[in-house]
Design a protein around this motif. Structure first.
Motif, short mmCIF file in Angstrom:
data_model
loop_
_atom_site.label_atom_id
_atom_site.label_comp_id
_atom_site.label_asym_id
_atom_site.label_seq_id
_atom_site.Cartn_x
_atom_site.Cartn_y
_atom_site.Cartn_z
N LEU A 48 0.82 -1.21 0.00
CA LEU A 48 0.00 0.00 0.00
C LEU A 48 0.86 1.26 0.00
N GLY A 49 1.98 1.23 0.73
CA GLY A 49 2.89 2.38 0.74
C GLY A 49 3.47 2.63 -0.63
N LEU A 50 3.80 1.56 -1.35
CA LEU A 50 4.30 1.71 -2.72
C LEU A 50 3.24 2.37 -3.60
N LEU A 51 1.99 1.97 -3.44
CA LEU A 51 0.91 2.58 -4.22
C LEU A 51 0.74 4.05 -3.87
N VAL A 52 0.89 4.41 -2.59
CA VAL A 52 0.74 5.80 -2.18
C VAL A 52 1.73 6.68 -2.92
N TRP A 53 3.00 6.31 -2.84
CA TRP A 53 3.98 7.23 -3.44
C TRP A 53 4.05 7.12 -4.96
N THR A 54 3.71 5.98 -5.53
CA THR A 54 3.70 5.92 -7.01
C THR A 54 2.52 6.68 -7.60
N LEU A 55 1.38 6.68 -6.92
CA LEU A 55 0.24 7.45 -7.40
C LEU A 55 0.55 8.95 -7.40
N ILE A 56 1.23 9.40 -6.36
CA ILE A 56 1.59 10.82 -6.28
C ILE A 56 2.72 11.13 -7.25
N ALA A 57 3.71 10.26 -7.32
CA ALA A 57 4.87 10.51 -8.19
C ALA A 57 4.49 10.57 -9.67
N GLY A 58 3.38 9.96 -10.04
CA GLY A 58 2.94 9.97 -11.42
C GLY A 58 2.23 11.25 -11.83
N THR A 59 2.17 12.21 -10.91
CA THR A 59 1.51 13.49 -11.20
C THR A 59 2.52 14.63 -11.06
N GLU A 60 2.06 15.82 -11.28
CA GLU A 60 2.92 16.99 -11.07
C GLU A 60 2.77 17.44 -9.62
N TYR A 61 3.14 16.57 -8.71
CA TYR A 61 2.96 16.81 -7.27
C TYR A 61 3.78 17.99 -6.77
N TRP A 78 8.58 3.47 3.41
CA TRP A 78 8.55 2.31 2.53
C TRP A 78 9.91 1.64 2.51
N VAL A 79 10.97 2.42 2.34
CA VAL A 79 12.34 1.87 2.31
C VAL A 79 12.66 1.20 3.64
N LEU A 80 12.35 1.86 4.74
CA LEU A 80 12.65 1.26 6.05
C LEU A 80 11.82 0.01 6.33
N THR A 81 10.59 -0.01 5.87
CA THR A 81 9.75 -1.19 6.06
C THR A 81 10.27 -2.37 5.24
N VAL A 82 10.74 -2.11 4.04
CA VAL A 82 11.37 -3.17 3.24
C VAL A 82 12.60 -3.69 3.98
N PHE A 83 13.39 -2.78 4.55
CA PHE A 83 14.57 -3.19 5.33
C PHE A 83 14.16 -4.09 6.49
N PHE A 84 13.13 -3.70 7.24
CA PHE A 84 12.69 -4.52 8.37
C PHE A 84 12.13 -5.86 7.91
N LEU A 85 11.44 -5.89 6.78
CA LEU A 85 10.94 -7.17 6.27
C LEU A 85 12.10 -8.11 5.96
N ILE A 86 13.13 -7.59 5.32
CA ILE A 86 14.32 -8.41 5.02
C ILE A 86 14.99 -8.86 6.32
N ALA A 142 -6.99 8.77 -4.49
CA ALA A 142 -6.66 7.37 -4.23
C ALA A 142 -5.47 7.25 -3.29
N SER A 143 -4.46 8.10 -3.49
CA SER A 143 -3.29 8.04 -2.60
C SER A 143 -3.66 8.45 -1.19
N SER A 144 -4.60 9.36 -1.06
CA SER A 144 -5.06 9.77 0.27
C SER A 144 -5.75 8.60 0.99
N PHE A 145 -6.64 7.93 0.28
CA PHE A 145 -7.33 6.77 0.86
C PHE A 145 -6.31 5.69 1.26
N LEU A 146 -5.38 5.40 0.36
CA LEU A 146 -4.38 4.38 0.65
C LEU A 146 -3.45 4.79 1.79
#
Length: 172
Positions: A48-61, A78-86, A142-146
């Protein structure tokens, strides 16, 4: 200078803790972690975090400065959560027992919950403020909801981190 014959014997000094670390240096894979509720929450936070920032990054944010904050929080956690998952999947945290991992997890998840909640509110408020067109509006909404969904996932992670922290005697 005179040439001294060198001894072919090499002397090494090892301590018991050092040799134990060398013996158990191979990382293990905890395949069952992702099936636990904390593992599922971390997986959802990543997706969901990946979706949040990719939805925003795809616009003129960058035209709305508030989205810069949302992007920072979303990408940073997102980066830190990936680190903790690993870290959890490889059980690497067991190799560093000096770190109070229950406390680190509680602090991480609490800070993620607080900052993600703030960024989700900022995101929601900025959606109508930064209205550029239907395409941007839909992505920002959508990014707000996510972002609120990720916030809920981090709230669940705070609960389980607190339970882990308390069970290890940290909270007594």
């Amino acid at each position: 200078m005179e040439d001294c014959p060198r001894s072919p014997t090499v002397t090494t000094i090892t301590s018991s803790s050092c040799s134990e670390d060398l013996v158990s240096s191979a990382l293990q894979y905890d395949k069952d972690f992702i099936k636990t509720i904390p593992g599922i929450l971390i997986f959802l936070e990543i997706v969901l975090g990946l979706l949040v920032w990719t939805l925003i990054a795809g616009t003129e944010y960058f035209r709305v400065s508030a989205f810069g904050w949302v992007m920072f929080v979303a990408v940073f956690y997102w980066v830190l959560t990936v680190f903790f998952l690993i870290l959890y999947l490889t059980m690497a945290y067991t190799r560093i027992p000096q770190v109070p991992w229950a406390t680190v997890g509680l602090f991480f998840n609490s800070s993620a919950f607080i900052l993600y909640f703030i960024s989700a509110v900022v995101n929601a408020v900025s959606v109508s403020h930064g209205f550029q067109g239907k395409h941007e509006y839909n992505r920002w909404a959508a990014s707000s909801f996510l972002a609120f969904m990720v916030t809920l996932c981090y709230a669940g992670s705070v609960y389980f981190s607190f339970q882990s922290w308390r069970s290890q005697g940290q909270g007594a």
